[in-house]
Design a protein around this motif. Sequence first.
Motif, PDB file in Angstrom:
ATOM      1  N   VAL A 263       0.848  -1.193   0.000  1.00  0.00           N
ATOM      2  CA  VAL A 263       0.000   0.000   0.000  1.00  0.00           C
ATOM      3  C   VAL A 263       0.885   1.245   0.000  1.00  0.00           C
ATOM      4  O   VAL A 263       1.989   1.234   0.545  1.00  0.00           O
ATOM      5  CB  VAL A 263      -0.964   0.020   1.198  1.00  0.00           C
ATOM      6  CG1 VAL A 263      -1.980  -1.103   1.086  1.00  0.00           C
ATOM      7  CG2 VAL A 263      -0.213  -0.066   2.520  1.00  0.00           C
ATOM      8  N   HIS A 264       0.368   2.323  -0.618  1.00  0.00           N
ATOM      9  CA  HIS A 264       1.161   3.530  -0.823  1.00  0.00           C
ATOM     10  C   HIS A 264       0.304   4.747  -0.487  1.00  0.00           C
ATOM     11  O   HIS A 264      -0.773   4.945  -1.072  1.00  0.00           O
ATOM     12  CB  HIS A 264       1.649   3.607  -2.272  1.00  0.00           C
ATOM     13  CG  HIS A 264       2.208   2.303  -2.783  1.00  0.00           C
ATOM     14  ND1 HIS A 264       3.426   1.803  -2.365  1.00  0.00           N
ATOM     15  CD2 HIS A 264       1.690   1.386  -3.635  1.00  0.00           C
ATOM     16  CE1 HIS A 264       3.655   0.649  -2.956  1.00  0.00           C
ATOM     17  NE2 HIS A 264       2.622   0.367  -3.737  1.00  0.00           N
ATOM     18  N   ASP A 265       0.781   5.563   0.444  1.00  0.00           N
ATOM     19  CA  ASP A 265       0.047   6.760   0.854  1.00  0.00           C
ATOM     20  C   ASP A 265       0.042   7.802  -0.255  1.00  0.00           C
ATOM     21  O   ASP A 265       1.050   8.015  -0.941  1.00  0.00           O
ATOM     22  CB  ASP A 265       0.688   7.374   2.104  1.00  0.00           C
ATOM     23  CG  ASP A 265       0.543   6.485   3.321  1.00  0.00           C
ATOM     24  OD1 ASP A 265      -0.507   5.841   3.463  1.00  0.00           O
ATOM     25  OD2 ASP A 265       1.500   6.438   4.132  1.00  0.00           O
ATOM     26  N   LEU A 266      -1.082   8.485  -0.416  1.00  0.00           N
ATOM     27  CA  LEU A 266      -1.180   9.588  -1.357  1.00  0.00           C
ATOM     28  C   LEU A 266      -0.678  10.870  -0.695  1.00  0.00           C
ATOM     29  O   LEU A 266      -0.825  11.044   0.519  1.00  0.00           O
ATOM     30  CB  LEU A 266      -2.622   9.757  -1.822  1.00  0.00           C
ATOM     31  CG  LEU A 266      -3.123   8.621  -2.732  1.00  0.00           C
ATOM     32  CD1 LEU A 266      -4.635   8.657  -2.850  1.00  0.00           C
ATOM     33  CD2 LEU A 266      -2.476   8.715  -4.106  1.00  0.00           C
ATOM     34  N   PRO A 267      -0.097  11.785  -1.470  1.00  0.00           N
ATOM     35  CA  PRO A 267       0.494  12.998  -0.873  1.00  0.00           C
ATOM     36  C   PRO A 267      -0.507  13.925  -0.207  1.00  0.00           C
ATOM     37  O   PRO A 267      -0.216  14.510   0.837  1.00  0.00           O
ATOM     38  CB  PRO A 267       1.161  13.691  -2.067  1.00  0.00           C
ATOM     39  CG  PRO A 267       1.387  12.615  -3.072  1.00  0.00           C
ATOM     40  CD  PRO A 267       0.228  11.669  -2.899  1.00  0.00           C
ATOM     41  N   THR A 268      -1.697  14.079  -0.799  1.00  0.00           N
ATOM     42  CA  THR A 268      -2.691  15.009  -0.256  1.00  0.00           C
ATOM     43  C   THR A 268      -3.597  14.294   0.733  1.00  0.00           C
ATOM     44  O   THR A 268      -4.212  13.286   0.373  1.00  0.00           O
ATOM     45  CB  THR A 268      -3.541  15.622  -1.382  1.00  0.00           C
ATOM     46  OG1 THR A 268      -2.679  16.331  -2.274  1.00  0.00           O
ATOM     47  CG2 THR A 268      -4.598  16.566  -0.823  1.00  0.00           C
ATOM     48  N   PRO A 269      -3.710  14.776   1.980  1.00  0.00           N
ATOM     49  CA  PRO A 269      -4.580  14.120   2.953  1.00  0.00           C
ATOM     50  C   PRO A 269      -6.040  14.146   2.506  1.00  0.00           C
ATOM     51  O   PRO A 269      -6.490  15.090   1.850  1.00  0.00           O
ATOM     52  CB  PRO A 269      -4.382  14.960   4.222  1.00  0.00           C
ATOM     53  CG  PRO A 269      -3.084  15.666   4.034  1.00  0.00           C
ATOM     54  CD  PRO A 269      -2.971  15.918   2.561  1.00  0.00           C
ATOM     55  N   ALA A 270      -6.765  13.084   2.845  1.00  0.00           N
ATOM     56  CA  ALA A 270      -8.212  12.997   2.607  1.00  0.00           C
ATOM     57  C   ALA A 270      -8.570  13.335   1.166  1.00  0.00           C
ATOM     58  O   ALA A 270      -9.512  14.073   0.886  1.00  0.00           O
ATOM     59  CB  ALA A 270      -8.957  13.910   3.570  1.00  0.00           C
TER      60      ALA A 270
END
Length: 301
Positions: free
Chosen positions: A261-268
Motif C-alpha cells: 500500500v502507498h500513501d497519497l500525498p494530499t490528505p483525505a
Amino acid sequence: MTSAGPPAIEEYVVSGRDGGPYGITTGPDGALWFTLVQSGGIGRLLPGQQPVIHQLDPGSGPTVITPGPDGALWFTEYRSHRIGRITTEGQVTEFALPSASCGPFGIASGPDGALWFTETATDSIGRLTPDGTVTEYPLSRDGAFPSAIAAGQDAMWFTLNQANAVGRIDMDGRIFLHDLPTDAACPVGIAVGPDGDVWFAEIAAGQIGRISPEGRITEHPLPDRSSRPHAVTTDSRGTAWFTEWGANRIGSLGTDGVVAVHDLPTPASEPHGITVGPDGALWAALEVGSLARLVPARRGS
C-alpha cells in the motif's frame, strides 16, 4: 528478488475541489478520460498537457467511463439516468433508458460489441448497442444494488453491493450469482485479469477478492481492514491495483498474494477510480480535484 524502493506518486490538478473526479480510463487516443461526478463534466488529460473539460448537465452525475467498441468513450449518468457517449473530439450524445430512475453506475464494453451497464435502483443489468438499442436483464434478488461491471472473454462480471455476491451474465442473458464467503462485504469495484480471473474490492470488509471463471473465490484481507477499498484494475502482469477510499492510499495485490500500500500525498483526497494509463503508470481519480500518477517500482534480481 529485490525492490527498487517505494513508487513515486505525483498529483495533477484537473478541476476545482467541487468538481469531483470519480471514474477514469485510458481512451483510444492515448489520453486519460475521467468523470466529474459533482460538477457534471467529462475531462481529458494527455500526460504533460493541460486538462480539457467538456461540460454536461451539472446535475447529471457522470460516474464510470469506459472505451467503447466504436472509438468513443461511454459513461453512466447516475443522477440523470442516462448513458452518455463522447467522441475523442468532444461531441456528446446521451441515451435515455427504458426504466425511469434506474441509477446506472458501472459500464464496460462487452465481447459482443455492446456496452453493458448496471442499474443500481432496478436490480438489472443493461445492454446498449452503439446505435442506441437497450435491453434490460432483471436479477433474481431485490435490493441487490448491482455496482461495477467488467468484461471477461465470453461474459460480463459484476458486483452486487447489497446482495454480497459477484455475478456473471453470459452473452445470451443467462445470469449466475456467486455468494461471497464474508458476510456484508459489500463488493464494489471489479476487473478481469489477463488470466481470466476476476478481482473485486470488498469495501466494507477491507478485502480484495478473486474469483476464477469457474466460481472459486479467494479473499485477501488488507493490512488495514478499515481502508474501504473501492475500485480495482489489473495490469499486464496480473497484479491487481486498487484505491483505498477510506485510508487515502493506492494498493496492489500480486498473483502471489503479496499486498503493498502507498500513501497519497494530499490528505483525505478520496481516491475512487483507477486505471493503467497510456504511459504504463497507474492513474487514480481523487475526488478533491486531482489525478494521481503512480509509477510502480521496478524489480531486479
